[in-house]
Design a protein around this motif. Structure first.
Motif, mmCIF file in Angstrom:
data_model
loop_
_atom_site.group_PDB
_atom_site.id
_atom_site.type_symbol
_atom_site.label_atom_id
_atom_site.label_comp_id
_atom_site.label_asym_id
_atom_site.label_seq_id
_atom_site.Cartn_x
_atom_site.Cartn_y
_atom_site.Cartn_z
ATOM 1 N N ASP A 1 0.808 -1.220 0.000
ATOM 2 C CA ASP A 1 0.000 0.000 0.000
ATOM 3 C C ASP A 1 0.844 1.274 0.000
ATOM 4 O O ASP A 1 0.333 2.346 -0.304
ATOM 5 C CB ASP A 1 -0.983 0.005 1.172
ATOM 6 C CG ASP A 1 -0.320 -0.157 2.519
ATOM 7 O OD1 ASP A 1 0.910 -0.271 2.563
ATOM 8 O OD2 ASP A 1 -1.044 -0.171 3.531
ATOM 9 N N GLU A 2 2.145 1.180 0.323
ATOM 10 C CA GLU A 2 3.005 2.354 0.226
ATOM 11 C C GLU A 2 3.390 2.596 -1.233
ATOM 12 O O GLU A 2 3.378 1.668 -2.044
ATOM 13 C CB GLU A 2 4.260 2.178 1.071
ATOM 14 C CG GLU A 2 4.029 2.265 2.573
ATOM 15 C CD GLU A 2 5.342 2.315 3.328
ATOM 16 O OE1 GLU A 2 6.165 3.203 3.025
ATOM 17 O OE2 GLU A 2 5.547 1.448 4.206
ATOM 18 N N PRO A 3 3.787 3.834 -1.566
ATOM 19 C CA PRO A 3 4.153 4.119 -2.962
ATOM 20 C C PRO A 3 5.557 3.678 -3.326
ATOM 21 O O PRO A 3 5.985 3.895 -4.468
ATOM 22 C CB PRO A 3 4.030 5.649 -3.038
ATOM 23 C CG PRO A 3 4.308 6.122 -1.649
ATOM 24 C CD PRO A 3 3.723 5.064 -0.746
ATOM 25 N N HIS A 4 6.279 3.075 -2.381
ATOM 26 C CA HIS A 4 7.683 2.721 -2.599
ATOM 27 C C HIS A 4 7.857 1.217 -2.793
ATOM 28 O O HIS A 4 7.082 0.413 -2.280
ATOM 29 C CB HIS A 4 8.526 3.150 -1.398
ATOM 30 C CG HIS A 4 8.369 4.588 -1.033
ATOM 31 N ND1 HIS A 4 8.848 5.615 -1.814
ATOM 32 C CD2 HIS A 4 7.770 5.179 0.048
ATOM 33 C CE1 HIS A 4 8.563 6.766 -1.244
ATOM 34 N NE2 HIS A 4 7.917 6.537 -0.118
ATOM 35 N N ALA A 5 8.920 0.863 -3.491
ATOM 36 C CA ALA A 5 9.361 -0.528 -3.520
ATOM 37 C C ALA A 5 9.837 -0.925 -2.122
ATOM 38 O O ALA A 5 10.095 -0.065 -1.271
ATOM 39 C CB ALA A 5 10.488 -0.688 -4.537
ATOM 40 N N PRO A 6 9.946 -2.217 -1.835
ATOM 41 C CA PRO A 6 10.339 -2.651 -0.484
ATOM 42 C C PRO A 6 11.659 -2.032 -0.023
ATOM 43 O O PRO A 6 12.615 -1.931 -0.798
ATOM 44 C CB PRO A 6 10.460 -4.168 -0.634
ATOM 45 C CG PRO A 6 9.501 -4.517 -1.722
ATOM 46 C CD PRO A 6 9.603 -3.378 -2.691
ATOM 47 N N TYR A 7 11.684 -1.652 1.259
ATOM 48 C CA TYR A 7 12.883 -1.037 1.827
ATOM 49 C C TYR A 7 13.100 -1.529 3.254
ATOM 50 O O TYR A 7 12.236 -2.159 3.856
ATOM 51 C CB TYR A 7 12.783 0.489 1.792
ATOM 52 C CG TYR A 7 11.589 1.077 2.520
ATOM 53 C CD1 TYR A 7 11.629 1.337 3.888
ATOM 54 C CD2 TYR A 7 10.407 1.387 1.839
ATOM 55 C CE1 TYR A 7 10.536 1.879 4.553
ATOM 56 C CE2 TYR A 7 9.320 1.922 2.486
ATOM 57 C CZ TYR A 7 9.387 2.175 3.844
ATOM 58 O OH TYR A 7 8.301 2.703 4.497
ATOM 59 N N GLU A 8 14.287 -1.226 3.788
ATOM 60 C CA GLU A 8 14.645 -1.622 5.148
ATOM 61 C C GLU A 8 14.276 -0.502 6.115
ATOM 62 O O GLU A 8 14.497 0.682 5.828
ATOM 63 C CB GLU A 8 16.145 -1.919 5.229
ATOM 64 C CG GLU A 8 16.590 -2.978 4.229
ATOM 65 C CD GLU A 8 17.803 -3.753 4.710
ATOM 66 O OE1 GLU A 8 18.071 -3.758 5.916
ATOM 67 O OE2 GLU A 8 18.454 -4.382 3.857
ATOM 68 N N ARG A 9 13.748 -0.882 7.294
ATOM 69 C CA ARG A 9 13.305 0.128 8.248
ATOM 70 C C ARG A 9 14.361 0.577 9.261
ATOM 71 O O ARG A 9 14.266 1.700 9.766
ATOM 72 C CB ARG A 9 12.056 -0.365 8.999
ATOM 73 C CG ARG A 9 10.871 -0.558 8.070
ATOM 74 C CD ARG A 9 9.571 -0.815 8.820
ATOM 75 N NE ARG A 9 8.540 -1.235 7.897
ATOM 76 C CZ ARG A 9 7.795 -0.401 7.165
ATOM 77 N NH1 ARG A 9 7.972 0.893 7.272
ATOM 78 N NH2 ARG A 9 6.888 -0.873 6.338
ATOM 79 N N PRO A 10 15.365 -0.249 9.632
ATOM 80 C CA PRO A 10 16.314 0.234 10.641
ATOM 81 C C PRO A 10 16.940 1.598 10.343
ATOM 82 O O PRO A 10 17.089 2.415 11.266
ATOM 83 C CB PRO A 10 17.363 -0.886 10.688
ATOM 84 C CG PRO A 10 16.579 -2.116 10.378
ATOM 85 C CD PRO A 10 15.600 -1.681 9.323
ATOM 86 N N PRO A 11 17.309 1.910 9.087
ATOM 87 C CA PRO A 11 17.893 3.244 8.856
ATOM 88 C C PRO A 11 16.941 4.396 9.146
ATOM 89 O O PRO A 11 17.401 5.532 9.327
ATOM 90 C CB PRO A 11 18.265 3.207 7.365
ATOM 91 C CG PRO A 11 18.385 1.760 7.019
ATOM 92 C CD PRO A 11 17.360 1.075 7.869
#
Length: 398
Positions: free
Chosen positions: A33-43
């Motif tokens: 549902d987000e407009p972004h491709a998958p990403y990492e959350r720790p940063p």
């Protein structure tokens, strides 16, 4: 076999990555549902806020990777309904069919109604867009409600950015439920040493705005006025889609040792999965980076026919100021009855083991980067005399 994955986060990305790595060449649909491709959350609460990482660095793969590997990536497309009988997922006005479905919708920040209706400059931190907005505002006086991992990591980033920081926590110590009094005290001392106004046992009674500033009222204290208010009081699993479809849920989607739900064609992984852990002997829902990655890889192998249970112990890490920490294992609500410390907690250079009876429940190190492998080898095993003896080097216990 047609595989559909709901929730284009870290866990979901590793499902599709592992499927292709294992040679699966069937249809894969990845929906988020987000407009972004998958990403990492720790940063988001570390390097991105500190300015040492840029937005492009957080993505699991470049956007082109999904086309190159035949993954039908559909971002900005929330899943609105799930039909288990017909094996269909509704995406707005359209449907996607599946043979096997993986639910990885993650979790959402727990909201604070008095903050949301206050008109004050209130922020939550969960998404990339949240982090980018927050990074632009880490100036002046930053108030944070909640001294969990997110609250403390943002406090660290804000202090390093030069902001004045006040943290309000209702418990007697930060991270007390997770780490116990001894280690919680280390983190309390760390933040106070770096100039954070850490107010423990603070009961927030009201939130208002004064122009473009937040006014936070707590019992028995003067009102706190801040340029920005971050609410960091935990998350709730996004299990509504599963519950509405009739899957078993209880603080997340209930899954067996192999990450399957009570529908054999549906798996659940990552933050949303309440896992019947075969090593820990209890159900556990883990909200950390390593579990998202490893759940994703394991789910892919299950989809391809593996019958192996998921046995990896929970692992997480944090970086705050000059303190780095890694933790492996799990201390459940029964708690622990012995803490074994090798090194010096006050100097923040130590390794720690939590014991209950003859079992090693968990281990942690502070700034001891050679310790994580010995900790992994010991945790889950028997608390021998050597384990209990802090004079025995940790490496000799492997």
């Amino acid at each position: 076999m047609n595989v559909t994955v709901i929730g284009a986060g870290l866990a979901a990305a590793h499902v599709v990555t592992e499927l292709r790595a294992q040679g699966y060449d069937g249809d894969v649909v990845l929906v988020g549902d987000e407009p972004h491709a998958p990403y990492e959350r720790p940063p988001l609460s570390k390097g991105l806020l500190l300015g040492s990482a840029e937005p492009d660095s957080v993505f699991v793969h470049p956007r082109a990777w999904y086309d190159e590997h035949g993954v039908d990536l559909r971002v900005g497309t929330p899943a609105t309904a799930l039909d288990l009988d017909r094996r269909r997922v509704r995406l707005g006005a359209t449907e996607v069919a599946y043979d096997q479905l993986v639910l990885a919708p993650g979790a959402a920040p727990r909201r604070l109604a008095m903050a949301d209706t206050s008109g004050a400059p209130v922020h939550y931190l969960r998404t990339l867009d949240d982090a980018l907005r927050l990074r632009e505002r880490l100036t002046g006086h930053v108030a944070i409600i909640g001294a969990g991992w997110i609250g403390l990591e943002v406090a660290s980033a804000a202090r390093q950015a030069g902001a004045e920081v006040t943290v309000l926590e209702s418990a007697p110590l930060p991270l007390q439920r997770v780490l116990g009094d001894e280690l919680a005290t280390v983190f309390a001392d760390l933040h106070r040493a770096h100039g954070v106004d850490l107010r423990l046992g603070a009961e927030v009674t009201g939130i208002e705005h004064d122009g473009d500033r937040a006014v936070v009222r707590t019992a028995g204290a003067e009102p706190l006025v801040a340029d920005l208010l971050l609410v960091a009081v935990g998350v709730t699993p996004n299990d509504g889609l599963a519950a509405s479809a009739g899957l078993a849920t209880d603080d997340g989607v209930l899954v067996d040792a192999r990450l399957r739900t009570d529908d054999p064609r549906v798996l659940a992984i990552g933050d949303v999965a309440n896992h019947d852990h075969p090593v820990l002997g209890t159900r556990i829902r883990v909200e950390h980076w390593d579990t998202a990655i490893q759940h994703g890889k394991h789910a892919a192998r299950v989809l391809l026919g593996s019958d192996e249970p998921y046995t990896r112990l929970p692992y997480f890490f944090t970086d705050q100021y000059d303190l780095g920490m890694e933790y492996v294992g799990h201390v459940d609500r029964q708690g622990y009855d012995e803490l074994v410390v090798r090194g010096d907690l006050a100097a923040r250079s130590a390794s720690v083991l939590w014991l209950r009876g003859d079992r090693v429940l968990a281990g942690l190190h502070l700034n001891d980067w050679d310790a994580i492998d010995p900790l992994r080898a010991v945790v889950g095993g028997t608390a021998t005399d050597a384990v209990r003896d802090p004079s025995v080097p940790l490496a000799e216990l492997m």
